[in-house]
Design an enzyme around this catalytic site. Sequence first.
Site, mmCIF file in Angstrom:
data_model
loop_
_atom_site.group_PDB
_atom_site.id
_atom_site.type_symbol
_atom_site.label_atom_id
_atom_site.label_comp_id
_atom_site.label_asym_id
_atom_site.label_seq_id
_atom_site.Cartn_x
_atom_site.Cartn_y
_atom_site.Cartn_z
ATOM 1 N N ARG A 173 0.204 -39.262 3.338
ATOM 2 C CA ARG A 173 -0.662 -38.038 2.441
ATOM 3 C C ARG A 173 -1.503 -39.474 1.885
ATOM 4 O O ARG A 173 -2.657 -38.745 0.967
ATOM 5 C CB ARG A 173 0.665 -37.678 2.078
ATOM 6 C CG ARG A 173 0.004 -37.060 0.945
ATOM 7 C CD ARG A 173 1.043 -36.388 -0.078
ATOM 8 N NE ARG A 173 2.131 -36.613 -0.861
ATOM 9 C CZ ARG A 173 2.542 -37.368 -1.533
ATOM 10 N NH1 ARG A 173 1.467 -37.945 -2.270
ATOM 11 N NH2 ARG A 173 3.384 -38.080 -1.124
ATOM 12 N N TYR A 204 -21.916 -20.986 -4.959
ATOM 13 C CA TYR A 204 -20.630 -20.805 -3.837
ATOM 14 C C TYR A 204 -19.722 -19.974 -4.465
ATOM 15 O O TYR A 204 -19.111 -20.176 -5.066
ATOM 16 C CB TYR A 204 -20.582 -22.210 -2.983
ATOM 17 C CG TYR A 204 -19.169 -21.243 -2.069
ATOM 18 C CD1 TYR A 204 -19.332 -20.500 -1.109
ATOM 19 C CD2 TYR A 204 -17.833 -21.902 -2.223
ATOM 20 C CE1 TYR A 204 -18.325 -20.315 0.015
ATOM 21 C CE2 TYR A 204 -17.108 -21.792 -1.144
ATOM 22 C CZ TYR A 204 -17.164 -20.971 0.096
ATOM 23 O OH TYR A 204 -16.868 -20.458 0.352
ATOM 24 N N ASP A 237 -23.294 -30.016 -4.946
ATOM 25 C CA ASP A 237 -22.907 -29.708 -3.673
ATOM 26 C C ASP A 237 -23.924 -29.588 -2.806
ATOM 27 O O ASP A 237 -24.988 -29.278 -2.945
ATOM 28 C CB ASP A 237 -22.479 -28.412 -3.957
ATOM 29 C CG ASP A 237 -21.969 -27.550 -2.836
ATOM 30 O OD1 ASP A 237 -21.514 -27.985 -1.861
ATOM 31 O OD2 ASP A 237 -20.963 -26.901 -2.482
ATOM 32 N N LYS A 250 -18.322 -27.126 7.511
ATOM 33 C CA LYS A 250 -20.068 -26.823 8.314
ATOM 34 C C LYS A 250 -20.262 -27.856 9.121
ATOM 35 O O LYS A 250 -20.259 -27.912 9.679
ATOM 36 C CB LYS A 250 -21.096 -26.306 6.765
ATOM 37 C CG LYS A 250 -20.628 -25.912 5.714
ATOM 38 C CD LYS A 250 -19.814 -24.277 6.148
ATOM 39 C CE LYS A 250 -19.315 -23.644 5.417
ATOM 40 N NZ LYS A 250 -17.700 -23.568 4.137
#
Length: 372
Positions: free
Chosen positions: A47, A99, A170, A195
């Site tokens: 983690r 977004y 972004d 993406k």
Amino acid sequence: MKIETIAIHAGNKVDGSSKAVIQPIVLSTTFERGEDGGFPGGHIYSRSSNPNRALLENVIGKLEGGADAAAFSSGNAAGMSVFQSLAPGTHIICPDDMYHGLRNQLKNLFAGILTFDFIDVNDGDVLQQHIRPETGVIWVETPSNPLLKITDIKQVVSIAKAKGIKVVVDNTFATPICQQPLTLGADLVMHSTTKYFGGHSDLMGGALITAEKNDWWAKIRQVQEMGGAIPSPTDCFWLVRSIKTLPYRVKGHVHNAQLLAEFLEQHPRVEQVLYPGLPSHPQHQIAKDQMLAYGGMLSFIVKGDRDDTHNIINKLNIFTKATSLGGVESLIEHRATVEGPDTKTPFNLLRVSVGLEHIDDLIEDLSQALED
């Protein structure tokens, strides 16, 4: 190194024990301590850090020209980590075409903790008017989703820096192949690596890249480690593998998008094409000045209503009717339906993620779908 070389080498190293040319997947959740109680391999618990994630973060950071990068389990997790790093009461200025996933996060999860305004951040006067003493971040999304608005990053940075405000960009639609916001003065860059970085519509991830390792970045790293919204070693491995071809894939996306946009702009059934590579785009000159290439995304507005747009989509054979973007296959969607009842997206707008099929086939498919 040039960006093509970085993409291939910055996410990989020869394995020390087996001498494998490609870094193996390290699935172990924990790592052995040395005799002195330390961690000679540099990792404690997955983690906190993992060999595969370290390589992924290294290559993404170098592609954006940043001082460091942090990988997350999704783009939304990356964005949320920025919001979680801010002190309660911080005010964020956001674009009006933000977004919808991150916009809804702010409205539904952070209301009462943070304050925020959704404005035209490209209008300098409007931006100045919305700055408050407690404003901590200006969020920029350029090109925006789905209206492909272009924001002048240097202008926003100039206004922000005079007030001691951080700028987050972004950069998902552009990728570092088409735009590098840190070189334009931004403090932080965000990506949905689901993406273009992944590029094959088969894995999920997100990333943040910082211009410098400062106290804010330390807080974001703390959110990453304590929150635990991290990608698995396997996802990191496949992302690194996909990134090796990112520069060449994006060049193909850009080539096809430009030609498809030019075709659509001349079509009698199309009212408007939104693509920054077209001289008709309202912010074409800004895009020309700050982008290295215009990207693989476009939207177009059909002459007609919602039913007309659905009829066009349903006649397509090569374009897949699906959300998301950045894969090798071309996708098309009626964006307003995805965004929900509070959408500001026109109901006759179709968003296209232009893939790597032959451009003649894409044009032929859209041409027959647009026939009366």
